[in-house]
Write a protein that holds these residues in place. Structure first.
Motif, PDB file in Angstrom:
ATOM      1  N   HIS A 133      -0.546   6.352  -5.624  1.00 44.10           N
ATOM      2  CA  HIS A 133      -1.891   6.487  -4.710  1.00 44.10           C
ATOM      3  C   HIS A 133      -2.872   7.411  -5.586  1.00 44.10           C
ATOM      4  O   HIS A 133      -2.335   8.584  -5.399  1.00 44.10           O
TER       5      HIS A 133
ATOM      6  N   GLN B  17     -14.815   2.520  -8.916  1.00 43.28           N
ATOM      7  CA  GLN B  17     -13.708   1.541  -8.534  1.00 43.28           C
ATOM      8  C   GLN B  17     -13.006   1.165  -9.922  1.00 43.28           C
ATOM      9  O   GLN B  17     -11.872   1.181  -9.897  1.00 43.28           O
TER      10      GLN B  17
ATOM     11  N   ARG C 208      -9.158   2.252 -11.206  1.00 41.26           N
ATOM     12  CA  ARG C 208      -8.228   1.321 -11.546  1.00 41.26           C
ATOM     13  C   ARG C 208      -7.748   1.721 -12.958  1.00 41.26           C
ATOM     14  O   ARG C 208      -6.485   1.673 -13.233  1.00 41.26           O
TER      15      ARG C 208
ATOM     16  N   ARG D  56      -5.401   4.509 -12.592  1.00 43.19           N
ATOM     17  CA  ARG D  56      -4.200   4.212 -12.116  1.00 43.19           C
ATOM     18  C   ARG D  56      -3.221   3.465 -13.247  1.00 43.19           C
ATOM     19  O   ARG D  56      -1.947   3.896 -13.198  1.00 43.19           O
ATOM     20  N   GLU D  57      -3.921   2.786 -13.997  1.00 38.26           N
ATOM     21  CA  GLU D  57      -3.266   2.015 -15.257  1.00 38.26           C
ATOM     22  C   GLU D  57      -2.624   3.217 -15.895  1.00 38.26           C
ATOM     23  O   GLU D  57      -1.388   2.955 -16.514  1.00 38.26           O
TER      24      GLU D  57
ATOM     25  N   MET E 254       0.324   4.838 -14.456  1.00 33.95           N
ATOM     26  CA  MET E 254       1.484   4.080 -14.247  1.00 33.95           C
ATOM     27  C   MET E 254       2.033   3.861 -15.827  1.00 33.95           C
ATOM     28  O   MET E 254       3.392   3.661 -15.808  1.00 33.95           O
TER      29      MET E 254
ATOM     30  N   GLU F 122       6.158  -8.104 -11.102  1.00 30.58           N
ATOM     31  CA  GLU F 122       4.711  -7.592 -11.332  1.00 30.58           C
ATOM     32  C   GLU F 122       4.038  -6.569 -10.482  1.00 30.58           C
ATOM     33  O   GLU F 122       4.577  -6.414  -9.543  1.00 30.58           O
ATOM     34  N   ALA F 123       3.096  -5.624 -11.101  1.00 30.08           N
ATOM     35  CA  ALA F 123       2.731  -4.831 -10.133  1.00 30.08           C
ATOM     36  C   ALA F 123       1.732  -4.903  -9.277  1.00 30.08           C
ATOM     37  O   ALA F 123       1.076  -6.447  -9.248  1.00 30.08           O
TER      38      ALA F 123
ATOM     39  N   ASN G 252      -1.498  -3.986  -7.386  1.00 30.01           N
ATOM     40  CA  ASN G 252      -2.539  -3.280  -7.340  1.00 30.01           C
ATOM     41  C   ASN G 252      -3.547  -3.539  -6.554  1.00 30.01           C
ATOM     42  O   ASN G 252      -4.181  -4.395  -6.449  1.00 30.01           O
ATOM     43  N   CYS G 253      -3.754  -2.614  -5.510  1.00 37.16           N
ATOM     44  CA  CYS G 253      -4.746  -2.671  -4.453  1.00 37.16           C
ATOM     45  C   CYS G 253      -5.310  -1.475  -4.262  1.00 37.16           C
ATOM     46  O   CYS G 253      -4.943  -0.424  -4.685  1.00 37.16           O
ATOM     47  N   HIS G 254      -6.698  -1.226  -3.951  1.00 32.20           N
ATOM     48  CA  HIS G 254      -7.382  -0.104  -3.596  1.00 32.20           C
ATOM     49  C   HIS G 254      -8.004  -0.160  -2.519  1.00 32.20           C
ATOM     50  O   HIS G 254      -8.145  -1.345  -1.411  1.00 32.20           O
TER      51      HIS G 254
END
Length: 177
Positions: A29, A86, A90, A93-94, A97, A116-117, A119-121
């Protein structure tokens, strides 16, 4: 650039979780590393001033609900800035990760990805189609929960985290807090 791939402060975290069948999930997060907050602070101030200048006399119950009307001078600047933040969040986070998965592979050679990942924001603005119209949806502290979309509800320091599946509730604009 120096902050890209870093966690940040506040409620941001990286967590290893076990699901109901003891599979390991990596939950991450983090966001735009303060940039989104700086942009938001600037634009909410500008939106408050725009609200006071409008001839149409919109009323909002709280000054923090001030807004731009599509076509106003700062509307395009706002949507561009939010989109940039945004995208940065993203990418941030990528990168994180990728680093976490690299570390897991280095220390646990049998580690492999099964799923699969997700991915939400949250805290974002997006153009969507609801009730027959294209509208701008602001999700502050909420995630998109379209029918069968996977989302994340993070816990906090001992509270469980959850991977959830959206119900697609149209009355909530397919959102979940």
């Amino acid at each position: 650039a120096k902050q890209l791939g870093t966690l940040g402060g506040g409620n941001h975290f990286i967590e290893l979780c076990l699901d109901e069948v003891d599979r390991v999930w990596v939950m991450l997060h983090s966001g735009s590393r303060g940039t989104g907050n700086i942009l938001g602070t600037y634009f909410i101030r500008e939106a408050r001033e725009a609200l006071e200048r409008r001839v149409l006399g919109y009323h909002v119950p709280d000054k923090d609900l001030a807004f731009f009307v599509e076509g106003e001078d700062l509307f395009d600047d706002y949507t561009y800035a939010v989109s940039w933040a945004q995208d940065y969040a993203r990418l941030n986070r990528e990168v994180m990760m990728d680093r976490v998965l690299f570390a897991l592979r280095e220390h646990f050679p049998a580690f492999s990805l099964e799923k699969e990942a997700v991915n939400c924001h949250h805290n974002y603005v997006e153009r969507e189609h609801h009730f027959g119209a294209d509208i701008w949806v602001t999700r502050k502290g909420a995630v998109r929960a379209g029918k069968d979309e996977l989302g994340i509800i993070p816990g906090s320091m001992g509270a469980k985290s959850f991977i959830v599946r959206g119900k697609g509730n149209v009355d909530s604009f397919c959102s979940c807090s």
